[in-house]
Design an enzyme around this catalytic site. Structure first.
Site, PDB file in Angstrom:
ATOM      1  N   TYR A   1       0.848  -1.195   0.000  1.00 38.71           N
ATOM      2  CA  TYR A   1       0.000   0.000   0.000  1.00 38.71           C
ATOM      3  C   TYR A   1       0.882   1.243   0.000  1.00 38.71           C
ATOM      4  O   TYR A   1       1.798   1.361   0.825  1.00 38.71           O
ATOM      5  CB  TYR A   1      -0.901   0.033   1.252  1.00 38.71           C
ATOM      6  CG  TYR A   1      -1.938  -1.060   1.277  1.00 38.71           C
ATOM      7  CD1 TYR A   1      -3.166  -0.904   0.646  1.00 38.71           C
ATOM      8  CD2 TYR A   1      -1.675  -2.272   1.931  1.00 38.71           C
ATOM      9  CE1 TYR A   1      -4.116  -1.911   0.666  1.00 38.71           C
ATOM     10  CE2 TYR A   1      -2.623  -3.285   1.958  1.00 38.71           C
ATOM     11  CZ  TYR A   1      -3.843  -3.103   1.312  1.00 38.71           C
ATOM     12  OH  TYR A   1      -4.786  -4.108   1.330  1.00 38.71           O
ATOM     13  N   SER A   2       0.603   2.154  -0.928  1.00 38.56           N
ATOM     14  CA  SER A   2       1.323   3.419  -0.939  1.00 38.56           C
ATOM     15  C   SER A   2       1.007   4.193   0.336  1.00 38.56           C
ATOM     16  O   SER A   2      -0.140   4.239   0.774  1.00 38.56           O
ATOM     17  CB  SER A   2       0.910   4.255  -2.150  1.00 38.56           C
ATOM     18  OG  SER A   2       1.280   3.626  -3.353  1.00 38.56           O
TER      19      SER A   2
ATOM     20  N   CYS B   1      -0.328   7.175 -10.553  1.00 37.96           N
ATOM     21  CA  CYS B   1      -0.543   6.171  -9.523  1.00 37.96           C
ATOM     22  C   CYS B   1      -2.016   5.770  -9.508  1.00 37.96           C
ATOM     23  O   CYS B   1      -2.907   6.629  -9.508  1.00 37.96           O
ATOM     24  CB  CYS B   1      -0.131   6.696  -8.150  1.00 37.96           C
ATOM     25  SG  CYS B   1      -0.062   5.412  -6.879  1.00 37.96           S
TER      26      CYS B   1
ATOM     27  N   GLU C   1       3.498   4.128 -10.811  1.00 35.95           N
ATOM     28  CA  GLU C   1       3.258   3.031  -9.857  1.00 35.95           C
ATOM     29  C   GLU C   1       1.796   2.637  -9.975  1.00 35.95           C
ATOM     30  O   GLU C   1       0.901   3.368  -9.560  1.00 35.95           O
ATOM     31  CB  GLU C   1       3.561   3.480  -8.428  1.00 35.95           C
ATOM     32  CG  GLU C   1       3.430   2.350  -7.415  1.00 35.95           C
ATOM     33  CD  GLU C   1       3.938   2.778  -6.048  1.00 35.95           C
ATOM     34  OE1 GLU C   1       5.113   2.486  -5.740  1.00 35.95           O
ATOM     35  OE2 GLU C   1       3.169   3.411  -5.313  1.00 35.95           O
TER      36      GLU C   1
ATOM     37  N   TYR D   1      -1.177  -0.789  -9.930  1.00 30.67           N
ATOM     38  CA  TYR D   1      -1.420  -2.067  -9.257  1.00 30.67           C
ATOM     39  C   TYR D   1      -2.692  -2.707  -9.784  1.00 30.67           C
ATOM     40  O   TYR D   1      -3.442  -2.078 -10.508  1.00 30.67           O
ATOM     41  CB  TYR D   1      -1.517  -1.859  -7.755  1.00 30.67           C
ATOM     42  CG  TYR D   1      -2.326  -0.646  -7.337  1.00 30.67           C
ATOM     43  CD1 TYR D   1      -3.702  -0.706  -7.220  1.00 30.67           C
ATOM     44  CD2 TYR D   1      -1.687   0.585  -7.111  1.00 30.67           C
ATOM     45  CE1 TYR D   1      -4.432   0.402  -6.860  1.00 30.67           C
ATOM     46  CE2 TYR D   1      -2.415   1.703  -6.756  1.00 30.67           C
ATOM     47  CZ  TYR D   1      -3.788   1.607  -6.628  1.00 30.67           C
ATOM     48  OH  TYR D   1      -4.521   2.715  -6.283  1.00 30.67           O
TER      49      TYR D   1
END
Length: 380
Positions: A157-158, A338, A378, A380
């Protein structure tokens, strides 16, 4: 409602002690830096209320995140991290994670948002330091169904806070987590057996619960601070806004002696509707207080239309400002992405189309951006 009104009107001052001494998160010291708290916000040691208008699946949530409402910045006592040449990396690994403590869980979205997103503050006691843009790994409790007898795999988790955390003392980190819920396409009913294990564990957590964390990890999303007057273009979908919240708090909320931001930060945030906006009050306040240094554009796919009459996504907002964005990139701006992997193809197609309209080859331009370390992704 009285508690809400009191919180929305209250102005207090906060100073931060250095990263040592008593482990209590409640030792905030009053000073002359005005900090206001919105209705959904409270701070450890100053307010400890259960707000009746903030609920999770399991009832009221204790909320302790901090949102500033005055231009005066919060003075922080510089951590040793400010002098480090390299970011901390992988201090705790999956086989030997750090046991941290949940401080608070706060629902971030309104009632009309599809799904639930929570702001989760974790006390790491100053033992798992990080830089803005890094991630923590979380190991949910229980057994890995694919590997009986072994723990679950790590979920990354960022981090959604600066290195000083929401309490400004370097002892906490915040995560922005969307609860992953699976609905059977045929029945339309929720199937708990297929729900996200880690996101539901975090969103259901209570203050005092223990959580196993690893990291910090990641270098690609670190905020370059060698040029405090640089331009930073940030593009996020949903919880992808997490690292950018950390950047912006460092730029506009905290008074950090070693970092005085004088450049431009431009945030594009894509979500479903207005109720899905994350940290909107914070960002809107920065816009009011620092109009020369901050720009903020929202793409609400279920409420706004693009120029073709379709749904408004972040790539449509990028196209809307494409000439300006490309000029900024040509002048050395950093650009960050992101969010979900699915965001990138549409964004890349838009950037390629714009480049071709400008008589440029996108592949060559992208290669140059990467070479110059201006391109940060980034997903996911």
């Amino acid at each position: 409602m009285m508690a809400q009104a009191a919180l929305s009107q209250l102005q207090v001052s906060v100073a931060v002690t250095p990263n040592h001494g008593d482990s209590s998160l409640r030792k905030s010291i009053l000073k002359k830096n005005n900090v206001s708290f919105y209705e959904k916000s409270c701070i450890s040691g100053l307010h400890f209320e259960k707000l009746k208008n903030v609920h999770s699946r399991n009832g009221p949530i204790l909320c302790m995140s901090v949102q500033q409402a005055t231009k005066a910045k919060v003075a922080v006592s510089p951590l040793s991290l400010e002098d480090a040449k390299e970011p901390p990396l992988n201090l705790y690994k999956p086989k030997e994670p750090y046991t941290a403590t949940i401080v608070s869980v706060e629902r971030l979205v309104g009632p009309k948002a599809p799904g639930e997103t929570c702001h989760i503050v974790i006390d790491h006691g100053g033992n798992v330091p990080y830089w803005e843009g890094q991630s923590y790994g979380v190991i949910p409790p229980g057994e890995n169904p694919k590997k009986p007898g072994n723990p679950h795999n790590v979920r990354l988790y960022s981090i959604a806070s600066t290195r000083y955390g929401d309490s400004f003392d370097g002892r906490t980190a915040s995560l922005c987590v969307r609860r992953a819920v699976y609905y059977d396409p045929e029945t339309g009913k929720e199937d708990p057996s297929k729900n996200g294990v880690c996101s539901n564990f975090l969103c259901d957590s209570k203050p005092g619960d223990k959580v196993l964390i690893t990291g910090p990890s990641g270098k690609i999303m670190l905020l370059p601070e060698d040029n405090p007057n640089a331009t930073h273009i940030m593009i996020a979908t949903g919880t992808g806004v997490a690292p950018f919240r950390g950047y912006l708090r460092r730029m506009f909320m905290e008074s950090v002696p070693t970092f005085k931001f004088g450049g431009l930060a431009w945030l594009f945030l894509g979500v479903a509707n207005a109720d899905s906006l994350l940290y909107d009050e914070e960002f809107t306040k920065y816009l009011q207080d620092y109009p020369d240094n901050f720009r903020y554009d929202r793409a609400l796919s279920r409420e706004q239309k693009n120029k073709s009459g379709g749904k408004m996504y972040v790539q449509d907002k990028i196209e809307e400002y494409s000439d300006e964005i490309f000029k900024l990139l040509d002048n050395g701006a950093h650009i960050y992405f992101c969010g979900l992997k699915g965001m990138m193809p549409g964004i890349q197609d838009t950037l390629k189309k714009v480049a071709e309209q400008r008589g440029e080859k996108w592949d060559e331009k992208l290669s140059q951006l990467k070479k110059n370390k201006q391109w940060h992704v980034e997903v996911y």
